[in-house]
Design a protein around this motif. Structure first.
Motif, PDB file in Angstrom:
ATOM      1  N   ALA A   1       0.857  -1.186   0.000  1.00 58.50           N
ATOM      2  CA  ALA A   1       0.000   0.000   0.000  1.00 58.50           C
ATOM      3  C   ALA A   1       0.891   1.233   0.000  1.00 58.50           C
ATOM      4  N   ALA A   2       0.449   2.255  -0.720  1.00 58.60           N
ATOM      5  CA  ALA A   2       1.162   3.530  -0.764  1.00 58.60           C
ATOM      6  C   ALA A   2       0.172   4.642  -0.447  1.00 58.60           C
ATOM      7  N   MET A   3       0.587   5.558   0.421  1.00 57.38           N
ATOM      8  CA  MET A   3      -0.252   6.689   0.806  1.00 57.38           C
ATOM      9  C   MET A   3       0.520   7.978   0.587  1.00 57.38           C
ATOM     10  N   ARG A   4      -0.152   8.938  -0.084  1.00 58.69           N
ATOM     11  CA  ARG A   4       0.466  10.242  -0.333  1.00 58.69           C
ATOM     12  C   ARG A   4      -0.125  11.253   0.640  1.00 58.69           C
ATOM     13  N   LEU A   5       0.760  11.961   1.321  1.00 58.89           N
ATOM     14  CA  LEU A   5       0.347  12.951   2.313  1.00 58.89           C
ATOM     15  C   LEU A   5       0.243  14.333   1.690  1.00 58.89           C
ATOM     16  N   ALA A   6      -0.369  15.241   2.432  1.00 62.37           N
ATOM     17  CA  ALA A   6      -0.566  16.612   1.955  1.00 62.37           C
ATOM     18  C   ALA A   6       0.752  17.309   1.655  1.00 62.37           C
ATOM     19  N   ASP A   7       1.832  16.925   2.348  1.00 63.35           N
ATOM     20  CA  ASP A   7       3.130  17.555   2.081  1.00 63.35           C
ATOM     21  C   ASP A   7       3.842  16.934   0.879  1.00 63.35           C
ATOM     22  N   GLY A   8       3.193  15.974   0.197  1.00 63.25           N
ATOM     23  CA  GLY A   8       3.767  15.341  -0.988  1.00 63.25           C
ATOM     24  C   GLY A   8       4.555  14.083  -0.704  1.00 63.25           C
ATOM     25  N   SER A   9       4.833  13.808   0.555  1.00 64.78           N
ATOM     26  CA  SER A   9       5.594  12.597   0.885  1.00 64.78           C
ATOM     27  C   SER A   9       4.740  11.360   0.650  1.00 64.78           C
ATOM     28  N   VAL A  10       5.422  10.242   0.487  1.00 67.72           N
ATOM     29  CA  VAL A  10       4.762   8.953   0.263  1.00 67.72           C
ATOM     30  C   VAL A  10       5.196   7.996   1.361  1.00 67.72           C
ATOM     31  N   GLN A  11       4.217   7.358   1.966  1.00 69.41           N
ATOM     32  CA  GLN A  11       4.496   6.337   2.976  1.00 69.41           C
ATOM     33  C   GLN A  11       3.999   5.004   2.438  1.00 69.41           C
ATOM     34  N   LEU A  12       4.821   3.977   2.609  1.00 68.81           N
ATOM     35  CA  LEU A  12       4.521   2.652   2.071  1.00 68.81           C
ATOM     36  C   LEU A  12       4.312   1.656   3.197  1.00 68.81           C
TER      37      LEU A  12
ATOM     38  N   PRO B   1      -0.484  14.591   9.654  1.00 69.74           N
ATOM     39  CA  PRO B   1      -0.731  13.226   9.179  1.00 69.74           C
ATOM     40  C   PRO B   1      -1.975  13.169   8.295  1.00 69.74           C
ATOM     41  N   SER B   2      -1.944  13.943   7.216  1.00 66.67           N
ATOM     42  CA  SER B   2      -3.103  14.100   6.349  1.00 66.67           C
ATOM     43  C   SER B   2      -2.899  13.325   5.051  1.00 66.67           C
ATOM     44  N   VAL B   3      -3.610  12.209   4.891  1.00 67.60           N
ATOM     45  CA  VAL B   3      -3.500  11.379   3.688  1.00 67.60           C
ATOM     46  C   VAL B   3      -4.453  11.910   2.624  1.00 67.60           C
ATOM     47  N   LEU B   4      -3.899  12.169   1.434  1.00 70.33           N
ATOM     48  CA  LEU B   4      -4.718  12.609   0.307  1.00 70.33           C
ATOM     49  C   LEU B   4      -5.163  11.440  -0.560  1.00 70.33           C
ATOM     50  N   SER B   5      -4.251  10.467  -0.792  1.00 71.81           N
ATOM     51  CA  SER B   5      -4.540   9.350  -1.687  1.00 71.81           C
ATOM     52  C   SER B   5      -3.912   8.079  -1.170  1.00 71.81           C
ATOM     53  N   SER B   6      -4.555   6.961  -1.524  1.00 67.02           N
ATOM     54  CA  SER B   6      -4.055   5.645  -1.149  1.00 67.02           C
ATOM     55  C   SER B   6      -4.308   4.669  -2.284  1.00 67.02           C
ATOM     56  N   VAL B   7      -3.339   3.810  -2.529  1.00 70.62           N
ATOM     57  CA  VAL B   7      -3.511   2.754  -3.530  1.00 70.62           C
ATOM     58  C   VAL B   7      -2.789   1.513  -3.028  1.00 70.62           C
ATOM     59  N   SER B   8      -3.429   0.359  -3.213  1.00 71.66           N
ATOM     60  CA  SER B   8      -2.841  -0.925  -2.806  1.00 71.66           C
ATOM     61  C   SER B   8      -2.735  -1.818  -4.021  1.00 71.66           C
ATOM     62  N   VAL B   9      -1.588  -2.467  -4.159  1.00 67.13           N
ATOM     63  CA  VAL B   9      -1.331  -3.338  -5.306  1.00 67.13           C
ATOM     64  C   VAL B   9      -1.089  -4.750  -4.803  1.00 67.13           C
ATOM     65  N   LEU B  10      -1.800  -5.697  -5.407  1.00 64.62           N
ATOM     66  CA  LEU B  10      -1.693  -7.125  -5.102  1.00 64.62           C
ATOM     67  C   LEU B  10      -1.016  -7.832  -6.263  1.00 64.62           C
ATOM     68  N   ARG B  11      -0.084  -8.716  -5.943  1.00 65.89           N
ATOM     69  CA  ARG B  11       0.480  -9.602  -6.963  1.00 65.89           C
ATOM     70  C   ARG B  11      -0.016 -11.006  -6.678  1.00 65.89           C
ATOM     71  N   ARG B  12      -0.629 -11.605  -7.667  1.00 66.58           N
ATOM     72  CA  ARG B  12      -1.083 -12.987  -7.562  1.00 66.58           C
ATOM     73  C   ARG B  12       0.097 -13.915  -7.826  1.00 66.58           C
ATOM     74  N   PRO B  13       0.034 -15.177  -7.331  1.00 63.40           N
ATOM     75  CA  PRO B  13       1.146 -16.108  -7.546  1.00 63.40           C
ATOM     76  C   PRO B  13       1.527 -16.291  -9.016  1.00 63.40           C
ATOM     77  N   GLY B  14       0.572 -16.114  -9.934  1.00 64.40           N
ATOM     78  CA  GLY B  14       0.879 -16.222 -11.362  1.00 64.40           C
ATOM     79  C   GLY B  14       1.619 -15.024 -11.918  1.00 64.40           C
ATOM     80  N   GLY B  15       1.775 -13.960 -11.103  1.00 69.84           N
ATOM     81  CA  GLY B  15       2.538 -12.797 -11.530  1.00 69.84           C
ATOM     82  C   GLY B  15       1.713 -11.598 -11.941  1.00 69.84           C
TER      83      GLY B  15
END
Length: 148
Positions: A40-51, A85-99
């Protein structure tokens, strides 16, 4: 391992596309089937990204979702940097065993967490064949709001 980038939804801006790419890049480095399958990746109001990385355990309750790890990293970053600690956006990426890789919706527990802390944050989810943005509050439309 080099893989094609995730398809960028037409409505996704450059900042959120970079967020999705950051999640996919970390997933390339940490992926272990059955152990570390989601970032998961979250972008904060200051532009930083937390994973955050999904950490599975043999006792199912010991597993920790990527969104929860990222949320903890947001709080820790804010406490040590002085940023809000203000999150603007969040996205989560899943990888399946098949790739194959997919943008996924947070589980119910993580939807609760995101909507508790950042109800107006944009959360990218896959609905049918489309990846769309909803607010964290939209993940649980009947949720009773908690007073913190």
């Amino acid at each position: 391992m080099s893989r094609p980038p995730l398809a960028r939804p037409p409505e996704m801006g450059d900042d959120d596309a970079a967020l999705m790419a950051a999640a996919a890049a970390l997933l390339d480095r940490v992926y272990v089937a059955g152990r570390h399958e989601v970032v998961a990746a979250m972008r904060l109001a200051d532009g930083s990204v937390q994973l955050g990385v999904h950490v599975d355990g043999s006792a199912r309750r010991s597993a920790v979702c990527a969104e929860g790890v990222a949320a903890g990293n947001v709080v820790a970053y804010a406490a040590t940097s002085g940023a809000a600690p203000s999150v603007l956006s969040s996205v989560s990426v899943l990888r399946r065993p098949g790739g194959t890789e997919h943008v996924i919706e947070p589980c119910g527990v993580c939807a609760e967490l995101l909507s508790d802390y950042w109800p107006r944050a944009r959360v990218w989810v896959t609905r049918g064949d489309d990846t769309v943005a909803v607010t964290a509050a939209d993940l649980l439309p009947a949720k009773r709001l908690r007073q913190w």
